[in-house]
Design a protein around this motif. Structure first.
Motif, short mmCIF file in Angstrom:
data_model
loop_
_atom_site.label_atom_id
_atom_site.label_comp_id
_atom_site.label_asym_id
_atom_site.label_seq_id
_atom_site.Cartn_x
_atom_site.Cartn_y
_atom_site.Cartn_z
N ASP A 1 0.78 -1.08 -0.13
CA ASP A 1 0.00 -0.08 0.04
C ASP A 1 0.96 1.22 -0.02
OD1 ASP A 1 -1.57 2.12 0.52
OD2 ASP A 1 -2.43 1.21 2.27
N GLN A 2 0.92 1.94 -0.93
CA GLN A 2 1.89 3.01 -1.21
C GLN A 2 1.74 4.21 -0.24
OE1 GLN A 2 1.68 3.04 -5.59
NE2 GLN A 2 3.78 2.98 -5.59
N THR A 3 0.29 4.04 0.17
CA THR A 3 0.24 5.25 1.15
C THR A 3 0.48 4.81 2.38
OG1 THR A 3 -2.15 4.59 1.70
CG2 THR A 3 -1.84 6.16 -0.17
N ASN A 4 0.95 3.70 2.84
CA ASN A 4 1.09 2.85 4.16
C ASN A 4 2.23 1.87 3.99
OD1 ASN A 4 1.36 2.25 6.78
ND2 ASN A 4 -0.54 1.22 6.74
N PRO A 5 3.33 2.02 3.62
CA PRO A 5 4.33 0.89 3.20
C PRO A 5 4.84 0.12 4.63
CG PRO A 5 5.33 3.12 2.83
CD PRO A 5 3.92 3.41 3.25
N ASN A 6 4.46 0.53 5.64
CA ASN A 6 4.75 -0.01 7.06
C ASN A 6 6.07 -0.56 6.92
OD1 ASN A 6 2.69 -0.55 8.50
ND2 ASN A 6 2.15 -2.61 7.54
N PRO B 1 3.90 -2.60 -5.81
CA PRO B 1 2.86 -1.95 -5.18
C PRO B 1 1.48 -3.07 -5.30
CG PRO B 1 3.75 -0.64 -6.53
CD PRO B 1 4.25 -1.82 -6.89
N ASP C 1 -1.80 -3.68 -7.03
CA ASP C 1 -2.19 -3.11 -8.29
C ASP C 1 -3.23 -4.21 -8.85
OD1 ASP C 1 -2.32 -2.25 -10.89
OD2 ASP C 1 -0.17 -2.24 -11.16
#
Ligand code: ADP
Ligand code: MG
Length: 234
Positions: A173-178, A195, A197
């Protein structure tokens, strides 16, 4: 002499087969002589991800001694060679992964690169390909349980003396790459990030690798970066 990679993670559904199919295709597109092997004897679905339909022998027949390996190799996309498994339950019951110990070395002279997809868990079916590989490529999502299972696979690889080249993080998740979770759970370097996708799911449904079907997708870019990180300019 082929360079052999095992694609591994004890966790199922993290993208091992997707990684094998796309990495193999990227390398074949760059004119490497590549064989991908479906080492997931229980749930073989590599050939489907590549649009290959084995109409005669499979790896299972080779493992039981019923076919020579040459009859179980099929041409996949971009000239990629594919050694598929059989989806039949009876075939699984009869086949032993230890047979790969003679099959893979017998193919060394024919290929530049051999990539073995493996199943989930920590059984012989993972152990044997990891032992045969020059390098183990770990695959994990960034979820805590996936990272924990993948770390266990890394430890097993280390214990049997297999070389781990790093981890491919998938479905990121590019908004939350952890990133913190990854660093704290996994004692292996991140070699590439793929990502989350929808192009991957669409490609699987149409039985073609995303790198061919949707070359402009962000996941395809991730797989090209993986190939480059592994072998230099693919
Ligand atoms: P494994 O071989 O580790 O069990 P698969 O490669 O079969 O995992 O992938 C499991 C599922 O995850 C598939 O349904 C696939 O569509 C999905 N998947 C894998 N990678 C991605 C991605 N980057 N983005 C979206 N879905 C993905
Ligand atoms: Mg799989």
């Amino acid at each position: 002499m082929a360079r052999v990679y095992a694609i591994a993670s004890a966790k199922g559904g993290v993208g091992k087969t997707t990684t094998t199919a796309n990495l193999g295709t990227v390398l074949a597109m760059a004119d490497h002589n590549v064989l991908v092997v479906d080492g997931d004897l229980g749930m073989p679905n590599l050939s489907s991800a590549l649009g290959v339909e084995p109409d005669s022998a499979t790896l299972h027949d080779v493992l039981t001694g019923d076919s020579p390996v040459s009859e179980a190799i099929y041409e996949g996309p971009a000239g990629l060679d594919v050694l598929p498994g059989s989806p039949a339950l009876e075939a699984f019951a009869k086949a032993e992964s230890t047979g790969l110990e003679s099959i893979i070395p017998s193919l060394h002279d024919q290929y530049d690169i051999i990539i073995i997809d493996t199943g989930a868990g920590l059984s012989n079916d993972t152990f044997v390909p990891m032992k045969l590989a020059d390098e183990v490529l770990l695959v994990s999502t960034t979820e805590r349980s996936s990272l924990g299972d993948t770390e266990k696979t890394r430890q097993l690889a280390h214990r049997i003396g297999a070389e781990t080249v790093g981890v491919v993080l998938t479905r990121v998740d590019q908004t939350n790459p952890n990133a913190d979770e990854v660093a704290s759970r996994l004692d292996a370097g991140v070699i590439a990030v793929v990502p989350e996708d929808s192009a991957i799911r669409e490609a699987l449904n149409s039985q073609a690798p995303a790198v061919l079907r949707s070359p402009d997708s962000i996941a395809s870019a991730g797989y090209r970066a993986l190939a480059e990180a592994l072998i230099g300019q693919p």
